[in-house]
Design an enzyme around this catalytic site. Structure first.
Site, mmCIF file in Angstrom:
data_model
loop_
_atom_site.group_PDB
_atom_site.id
_atom_site.type_symbol
_atom_site.label_atom_id
_atom_site.label_comp_id
_atom_site.label_asym_id
_atom_site.label_seq_id
_atom_site.Cartn_x
_atom_site.Cartn_y
_atom_site.Cartn_z
ATOM 1 C CD GLU A 25 -15.481 23.024 4.796
ATOM 2 O OE1 GLU A 25 -15.852 21.884 4.905
ATOM 3 O OE2 GLU A 25 -15.237 24.051 5.528
ATOM 4 N NE ARG A 39 -21.790 25.784 7.523
ATOM 5 C CZ ARG A 39 -21.612 24.958 8.424
ATOM 6 N NH1 ARG A 39 -20.634 24.768 9.434
ATOM 7 N NH2 ARG A 39 -22.478 23.753 8.565
ATOM 8 C CG HIS A 98 -15.590 21.535 8.556
ATOM 9 N ND1 HIS A 98 -16.481 21.891 7.550
ATOM 10 C CD2 HIS A 98 -16.173 21.764 9.862
ATOM 11 C CE1 HIS A 98 -17.639 22.381 8.435
ATOM 12 N NE2 HIS A 98 -17.496 22.168 9.624
#
Length: 334
Positions: A271, A242, A291
């Site tokens: 995001e 994270r 991601h």
């Protein structure tokens, strides 16, 4: 009473790659009315208009926040179904509105994230993206990379993923060094691995430092400028966990000063990240990916399969994996 129509109106959000309809598990929704959205939308007004007739919402991870501002404008909504933890869903608001939240917490180990972590390590240490791009432009061998054998792999957080990343590091002939809370250190020692004498020593000694921590109140902002400044100019920081584990702006500033020398990052504070002028994306010593750690077909079959099983069970009047069971106390399913 929760009325369950025989034919549910199902809205699947945030299918960025338009892959859901190609999954084997998608056949579980046969007989229902399904609509799939491929874009990322945060505007509540847009979402409320799109989803006004929905009986069921299907989410993937934390891509869309569901709070009272949205749920209150979805009069037909009866079920939210997904896989995994639900920090992005306002359970109290859903309960007040009579909306069930179903999400299986039994997790398949994220093998794709472990594999992707090593993809980033190899790509960054050997400058693979840069060299591939240069070759397409007619340039032959413009950099000299660093190998892994004999170098120190630092694992920050020796849990399920951290331990798998560590085992692969051993296969590459790396020296292992672990840091984290007492549980991490105890597990690492039990596995015969070395632990750092201090957090400072851990950052100073690691040639590749990979983060494998859960984000919570204790770990948010855990890594700051002073930690990063201890890293070698030749070191690589890898974050597939994270972004919020690192204090805002600290990594960009540290990379600008050359300590660490490189970073490989798969996660961001906001995001999806679509701003090409994001400071991290502008740094030549930052390898950034959108991601992708968990974005893999088998993983999608598992996650969406659980979500669709929950819809089938709901349609049959036997809901499973419910996080707000008080809704069921308000009345039986019809």
């Amino acid at each position: 009473m929760i009325e369950v129509p025989k034919r549910l109106r199902i809205e699947i959000l945030d299918d960025y790659q338009d892959v859901v309809r190609t999954l084997d598990c998608f056949s579980k929704l046969q007989g229902h009315e399904v609509r799939i959205w491929n874009d990322a939308v945060a505007d509540v007004n847009v979402l409320a208009e799109r989803l006004a007739a929905a009986d069921v919402l299907v989410l993937l991870r934390e891509r869309t926040k569901v709070d009272d501002a949205l749920v209150s404008r979805l009069p037909n909504l009866k079920l939210i179904s997904q896989n995994g933890h639900v920090p992005h869903i306002d359970l109290a608001a859903c309960t007040r509105r009579g909306v069930l939240v179903a999400s299986a917490l039994a997790q398949r180990p994220s093998y794709p994230t472990v594999e992707f972590t090593w993809g980033l390590i190899l790509a960054a240490m050997r400058n693979i993206p840069l060299e591939s791009d240069s070759l397409r432009k007619g340039v032959w061998q413009s950099t000299v990379g660093l190998g892994l054998r004999g170098r120190t792999l630092g694992i920050y957080g020796y849990g399920r993923l951290g331990s798998m990343v560590a085992q692969i590091g051993i296969a590459f002939g790396m020296e292992l060094l672990v840091w984290g809370r007492k549980g991490s250190l105890d597990r690492a020692r039990a596995d015969g691995l070395s632990t750092a004498s201090s957090k400072q020593a851990f950052f100073m000694q690691s040639d590749v430092l990979s983060l494998h921590l859960r984000l919570n109140a204790e770990t948010a902002g855990l890594i700051g400028p002073d930690d990063l400044a201890l890293m070698k100019p030749t070191a690589l920081l890898v974050n597939t966990s994270r972004a919020e584990l690192i204090q805002p702006g600290a990594l960009v500033a540290a990379l600008g000063k050359g300590q660490p020398g490189k970073a490989a990052v798969d996660v961001f504070e906001h995001e999806p990240l679509t701003d090409p002028n994001n400071p991290l994306l502008l740094l030549p010593n930052a390898l950034c990916t959108p991601h992708l750690g968990y974005v893999e077909r088998d993983n999608y079959e598992f996650a969406y399969g659980n979500a669709f099983d929950q819809i089938v069970a709901f349609a049959q009047g036997t809901p499973i994996n419910i996080h707000n069971p008080d809704v069921l106390k308000q009345g039986a399913l019809l």
